[in-house]
Design a protein around this motif. Structure first.
Motif, PDB file in Angstrom:
ATOM      1  N   HIS A 177     -48.000 -19.793  15.818  1.00 39.40           N
ATOM      2  CA  HIS A 177     -47.699 -20.155  17.198  1.00 39.40           C
ATOM      3  C   HIS A 177     -47.132 -18.962  17.969  1.00 39.40           C
ATOM      4  O   HIS A 177     -46.626 -19.112  19.069  1.00 39.40           O
ATOM      5  N   ILE A 178     -47.200 -17.762  17.359  1.00 40.84           N
ATOM      6  CA  ILE A 178     -46.654 -16.571  18.026  1.00 40.84           C
ATOM      7  C   ILE A 178     -47.774 -15.538  18.209  1.00 40.84           C
ATOM      8  O   ILE A 178     -48.470 -15.526  19.201  1.00 40.84           O
ATOM      9  N   ASP A 179     -47.966 -14.694  17.201  1.00 40.53           N
ATOM     10  CA  ASP A 179     -48.968 -13.635  17.331  1.00 40.53           C
ATOM     11  C   ASP A 179     -49.741 -13.378  16.047  1.00 40.53           C
ATOM     12  O   ASP A 179     -50.451 -12.396  15.931  1.00 40.53           O
ATOM     13  N   GLY A 180     -49.596 -14.264  15.072  1.00 38.12           N
ATOM     14  CA  GLY A 180     -50.292 -14.091  13.802  1.00 38.12           C
ATOM     15  C   GLY A 180     -49.465 -13.417  12.739  1.00 38.12           C
ATOM     16  O   GLY A 180     -49.792 -13.489  11.554  1.00 38.12           O
ATOM     17  N   ASP A 181     -48.379 -12.730  13.140  1.00 33.48           N
ATOM     18  CA  ASP A 181     -47.493 -12.095  12.169  1.00 33.48           C
ATOM     19  C   ASP A 181     -46.468 -13.105  11.654  1.00 33.48           C
ATOM     20  O   ASP A 181     -46.064 -14.006  12.382  1.00 33.48           O
ATOM     21  N   ASP A 182     -46.050 -12.943  10.409  1.00 36.39           N
ATOM     22  CA  ASP A 182     -44.973 -13.755   9.858  1.00 36.39           C
ATOM     23  C   ASP A 182     -43.719 -12.887   9.766  1.00 36.39           C
ATOM     24  O   ASP A 182     -43.798 -11.695   9.475  1.00 36.39           O
ATOM     25  N   TYR A 183     -42.565 -13.504  10.002  1.00 36.21           N
ATOM     26  CA  TYR A 183     -41.306 -12.767  10.045  1.00 36.21           C
ATOM     27  C   TYR A 183     -40.377 -13.266   8.943  1.00 36.21           C
ATOM     28  O   TYR A 183     -40.007 -14.438   8.918  1.00 36.21           O
ATOM     29  N   ILE A 184     -40.023 -12.366   8.034  1.00 31.28           N
ATOM     30  CA  ILE A 184     -39.233 -12.719   6.853  1.00 31.28           C
ATOM     31  C   ILE A 184     -37.819 -12.155   6.974  1.00 31.28           C
ATOM     32  O   ILE A 184     -37.626 -11.017   7.393  1.00 31.28           O
ATOM     33  N   TYR A 185     -36.840 -12.974   6.587  1.00 28.21           N
ATOM     34  CA  TYR A 185     -35.447 -12.507   6.554  1.00 28.21           C
ATOM     35  C   TYR A 185     -34.789 -13.081   5.314  1.00 28.21           C
ATOM     36  O   TYR A 185     -34.896 -14.284   5.026  1.00 28.21           O
ATOM     37  N   ASN A 186     -34.127 -12.208   4.544  1.00 28.91           N
ATOM     38  CA  ASN A 186     -33.499 -12.647   3.298  1.00 28.91           C
ATOM     39  C   ASN A 186     -31.986 -12.436   3.279  1.00 28.91           C
ATOM     40  O   ASN A 186     -31.361 -12.415   2.228  1.00 28.91           O
ATOM     41  N   GLY A 187     -31.394 -12.298   4.469  1.00 32.63           N
ATOM     42  CA  GLY A 187     -29.952 -12.090   4.542  1.00 32.63           C
ATOM     43  C   GLY A 187     -29.558 -10.630   4.529  1.00 32.63           C
ATOM     44  O   GLY A 187     -28.427 -10.286   4.871  1.00 32.63           O
ATOM     45  N   LYS A 188     -30.496  -9.759   4.135  1.00 34.83           N
ATOM     46  CA  LYS A 188     -30.222  -8.327   4.078  1.00 34.83           C
ATOM     47  C   LYS A 188     -31.105  -7.526   5.029  1.00 34.83           C
ATOM     48  O   LYS A 188     -30.649  -6.624   5.720  1.00 34.83           O
ATOM     49  N   LYS A 189     -32.392  -7.869   5.041  1.00 35.01           N
ATOM     50  CA  LYS A 189     -33.285  -7.114   5.916  1.00 35.01           C
ATOM     51  C   LYS A 189     -34.377  -8.018   6.496  1.00 35.01           C
ATOM     52  O   LYS A 189     -34.732  -9.056   5.928  1.00 35.01           O
ATOM     53  N   HIS A 190     -34.894  -7.564   7.641  1.00 34.07           N
ATOM     54  CA  HIS A 190     -36.008  -8.239   8.292  1.00 34.07           C
ATOM     55  C   HIS A 190     -37.310  -7.545   7.900  1.00 34.07           C
ATOM     56  O   HIS A 190     -37.346  -6.331   7.719  1.00 34.07           O
ATOM     57  N   GLN A 191     -38.350  -8.325   7.754  1.00 36.63           N
ATOM     58  CA  GLN A 191     -39.652  -7.767   7.395  1.00 36.63           C
ATOM     59  C   GLN A 191     -40.739  -8.473   8.184  1.00 36.63           C
ATOM     60  O   GLN A 191     -40.713  -9.699   8.340  1.00 36.63           O
ATOM     61  N   THR A 192     -41.683  -7.709   8.700  1.00 35.76           N
ATOM     62  CA  THR A 192     -42.818  -8.288   9.416  1.00 35.76           C
ATOM     63  C   THR A 192     -44.041  -8.238   8.523  1.00 35.76           C
ATOM     64  O   THR A 192     -44.420  -7.166   8.039  1.00 35.76           O
ATOM     65  N   LEU A 193     -44.650  -9.387   8.299  1.00 36.05           N
ATOM     66  CA  LEU A 193     -45.864  -9.472   7.502  1.00 36.05           C
ATOM     67  C   LEU A 193     -47.032  -9.589   8.469  1.00 36.05           C
ATOM     68  O   LEU A 193     -47.244 -10.631   9.088  1.00 36.05           O
ATOM     69  N   LYS A 194     -47.764  -8.496   8.637  1.00 36.78           N
ATOM     70  CA  LYS A 194     -48.813  -8.429   9.643  1.00 36.78           C
ATOM     71  C   LYS A 194     -49.934  -9.431   9.369  1.00 36.78           C
ATOM     72  O   LYS A 194     -50.324  -9.667   8.234  1.00 36.78           O
TER      73      LYS A 194
END
Length: 436
Positions: A177-194
């Motif tokens: 519902h955004i742009d096709g990317d998934d956004y991951i957060y584990n409490g330490k760092k953010h990661q973009t899954l293209k």
């Protein structure tokens, strides 16, 4: 070795596109044993949800406890929890367990129908989320869970941080519902899954994604790796979705497995044919430019669906020598012949080019082979194989055994043998050899 077992706690979709049905199909496709606890029975199709019938809390509790009493569950996926009593029951039953839990905070169906009450949503936000190790909200669900509007990528990060503080170890805000990317957060760092935003009104993608993560976790993958695998799996399931009704398109988790099976069977047949070719050693069939043998998977569309020899098949020291291991996408030349033939009849999925001589054509006709030909000068030069093959088939109104041409300026004359599969094609070729 038995497969790991997982459980889905979710609603039943009578249309078969989402919920329990999508979860179990996904579990099966990935190779885990799927158990289920049905929370609600929905009357829905690809267009709408007509009715939701909730099961009694004690029935839901009994389902969970009965499975856990007998089967070692490696991971649990939670989906639709329609009312407060259901949500409370799931929370009370699972809070005593130490099993990795993935929450898909289902709120609204793809058709826009609400799937949770306000009271249930409150329980999900305050209790269910606490017993969840990983959560997969889409944009709207992330807004609801974080009380944070999402308009920018920084907003996504802020929302993920707010949700993480509620209990889950890993947050995945999905990009459908955004742009096709998934956004991951584990409490330490953010990661973009293209990813790529697919212009498909899919049904069941969220269920498939969360249940795929659950399955990969159960198979021993760490969360990040499980998420990456699940994204790839779900993307293929969306692409392979089939329009079975007038509304949204249900994803197809099993198509990837079916495709892999088809590719394996095709490769196996091709390998068998190459072995026979080497054993019989009909070196007189190999043209100056070399030969190649190709075979397509069912419903092949491009050269990437056709297996062939990367360096062709040559004659070396009076022996047939395939140069390189069979590989999909290895030959555009023989692939163009095969894809063109398949447009006329998809059952004919193999071709092999061999040396042209008038004697070989005469022998083929004597053996009852259907033969036809085209002249290179009469077809466009930008794609000779496709145009020539198409013209030759149209001349006969049926699939021939042989399509040949007598060459042209700088072009060696060539025979192309057509078969339903690679072994049939090679058998036809061997019969034309002087050694036969």
């Amino acid at each position: 070795m038995k497969p790991p077992s997982v459980m889905t706690i979710a609603g039943s979709d009578s249309g078969g596109g989402a919920g329990i049905q999508a979860d179990l199909k996904t579990f099966s496709a990935i190779g885990v044993h799927g158990c289920s606890t049905i929370t609600s029975v929905t009357s829905q199709n690809t267009k709408t949800v007509q009715q939701v019938q909730d099961l009694k809390p004690e029935t839901i509790q009994t389902q969970i406890e009965t499975v856990l009493d007998d089967i070692e569950i490696k991971a649990i996926k939670i989906g639709m929890l329609h009312n407060k009593k259901i949500a409370e029951t799931v929370y009370k039953t699972l809070k005593k367990q130490d099993i990795y839990t993935v929450l898909d905070p289902v709120m609204i169906s793809e058709s826009g129908d609400p799937l949770v009450t306000k009271e249930s949503l409150k329980t999900i936000k305050t209790k269910i989320i606490k017993i969840s190790d990983l959560i997969t909200p889409n944009k709207e669900e992330a807004i609801e869970l974080s009380n944070k509007q999402i308009k920018t990528k920084q907003d996504i990060k802020t929302a993920a941080e707010k949700i993480w503080k509620k209990g889950p170890k890993t947050i995945v805000i999905t990009g459908g519902h955004i742009d096709g990317d998934d956004y991951i957060y584990n409490g330490k760092k953010h990661q973009t899954l293209k990813g790529k935003l697919l212009k498909i009104n899919s049904h069941g993608s969220g269920c498939t994604f969360s249940s795929a993560i659950t399955a990969y976790i159960a198979k021993g993958n760490k969360p990040n790796k499980a998420i990456k695998k699940a994204k790839k799996f779900t993307t293929e399931a969306i692409k392979n979705g089939e329009k079975i009704g007038a509304g949204n398109i249900p994803v197809n988790p099993n198509k990837t497995t079916i495709n892999q099976s088809n590719r394996y069977k095709t490769q196996k047949n091709h390998t068998k044919a190459i072995k026979k070719l080497k054993k019989t050693n009909p070196t007189d069939l190999i043209p100056e430019v070399g030969s190649n043998l190709g075979m397509a998977t069912k419903n092949a569309e491009t050269s990437q669906d056709i297996i062939a020899i990367p360096g062709r098949i040559v004659k070396l020291n009076n022996k047939i020598k395939p140069v390189g291991c069979p590989k999909y996408g290895a030959s555009s030349h023989i692939a163009r012949v095969i894809t063109t033939v398949m447009k006329h009849n998809p059952n004919y999925r193999s071709a092999m080019n061999i040396k042209y001589t008038p004697k070989t054509i005469k022998k083929a006709k004597k053996q009852g082979y259907k033969t036809t030909s085209f002249k290179r000068k009469n077809v466009p030069q930008n794609n000779t194989m496709s145009h020539g093959t198409d013209k030759a088939i149209k001349n006969t109104q049926k699939i021939p055994d042989i399509i040949y041409d007598t060459g042209g300026h700088g072009k060696e004359p060539m025979i192309r043998i057509i078969g339903r599969n690679a072994t049939e094609t090679v058998n036809k070729a061997i019969k034309l050899s002087k050694k036969h």
